[in-house]
Design an enzyme around this catalytic site. Structure first.
Site, mmCIF file in Angstrom:
data_model
loop_
_atom_site.group_PDB
_atom_site.id
_atom_site.type_symbol
_atom_site.label_atom_id
_atom_site.label_comp_id
_atom_site.label_asym_id
_atom_site.label_seq_id
_atom_site.Cartn_x
_atom_site.Cartn_y
_atom_site.Cartn_z
ATOM 1 N N CYS A 91 36.850 14.525 -27.285
ATOM 2 C CA CYS A 91 36.707 14.525 -25.826
ATOM 3 C C CYS A 91 35.790 13.367 -25.468
ATOM 4 C CB CYS A 91 36.132 15.844 -25.308
ATOM 5 S SG CYS A 91 35.896 15.851 -23.522
ATOM 6 N N CYS A 106 40.318 12.383 -18.003
ATOM 7 C CA CYS A 106 40.417 12.643 -19.440
ATOM 8 C C CYS A 106 40.057 11.354 -20.153
ATOM 9 C CB CYS A 106 41.821 13.106 -19.817
ATOM 10 S SG CYS A 106 42.072 13.330 -21.597
ATOM 11 N N GLY A 111 42.377 10.469 -22.960
ATOM 12 C CA GLY A 111 43.647 10.154 -22.322
ATOM 13 C C GLY A 111 43.642 8.771 -21.693
#
Length: 275
Positions: free
Chosen positions: A75, A219, A222
């Site tokens: 993350c 994100c 992402g």
């Protein structure tokens, strides 16, 4: 017994952060449900747990739990919040940190401008390592019920990503195509699905439907995956501004085996106790 926590976010991607360096914390499904529930609990995209280092080559261990209780290995925005958290909590005042996740070691840097950078490592394109059950290609094509044949690029940033280029992220079928790809047997560990619009060679707009969390305001991994995909497609340069629903992030990648760097603002919202 009460559980102390800190609520933080990076570009709207929000987290509950737990300090397990001073007192052990073993997350249970019930506790994670209360921490992540936005109506009956605290509310967040993910729960981050900071632990003492398991080896001498890192400063901290770092565990990441999705809103559905699943543990994941990466993350990017959470890692940036972690760097701010350990400084504010007096756990470390170092400008450079190394933290271990379930999938890789991350390098974190505090910038003089207050922004925090994270080195997410080099992207991985080998299908078995994403993981993804397709033969390796630059662009993959997969029939998806209700959506026809979908073209996407796939890679791992320590977690799996499928990146779809769309004309306008505002009208992209994020809420339907995202979960449809996630349950495909092609992705045995599910997948984060990114919808990217290229605005210029140094700018994209992005929405991401995350594993275990649904669509989030940002994100970090992402954003990195989308920029890498755009660079490999010849659409983007090495430094890219990423416009997400919750704000803006910056990503840079020199290509090849070079690491991907993510930068952006972080914020501590409040501290509290779960009774």
């Amino acid at each position: 017994m009460t559980l102390a926590f800190t609520k933080m976010h990076g570009a709207g991607n929000d987290f509950v952060v737990i300090d397990a360096t001073r007192e052990a914390f073993q997350p249970t499904p019930a506790t994670l449900a209360r921490l992540t529930d936005r109506r009956y609990g605290v509310g967040c995209d993910q729960v981050l747990v900071v632990e003492s280092p398991s080896t001498d080559d890192v400063d901290f261990d770092y565990r990441i739990f999705n809103a559905d209780g699943s543990e994941v290995g990466q993350c990017g925005n959470g890692a940036r919040c972690l760097a701010r958290f350990v400084r504010e909590q007096g756990l470390s005042q170092a400008d450079h940190l190394r933290v271990r996740t379930a999938s890789r070691v991350l390098e974190l840097r505090h910038g003089a401008d207050g922004l925090i950078q994270v080195n997410l490592g080099a992207p991985v394109f080998v299908p078995e390592q994403i993981p993804m059950a397709l033969a390796q290609a630059e662009v993959y094509h997969l029939p998806v019920p209700g959506h026809g044949e979908v073209a996407f690029r796939a890679l791992s940033m320590g977690n799996p990503h499928a990146v779809i280029t769309v004309l306008d992220v505002a009208t992209a079928p994020v809420a339907t195509l995202g979960p449809a790809l996630q349950v495909s047997p092609v992705f045995p560990a599910s997948v984060n699905v990114g919808f990217m619009t290229v605005l210029a060679r140094d700018a994209i707009a992005l929405r991401v439907y995350e594993r275990g969390a649904g669509e989030t305001l940002a994100c970090g991994s992402g954003a990195c995956a989308a920029v890498v995909a755009g660079i490999r497609a010849g659409q983007l340069d090495a430094h890219v501004q990423v416009r997400v629903s919750g704000g803006q992030l910056a990503v840079r990648w020199a290509g090849g085996d070079a690491p991907v760097w993510l930068e952006g603002e972080t914020d501590t919202v409040y501290r509290g106790e779960l009774l």
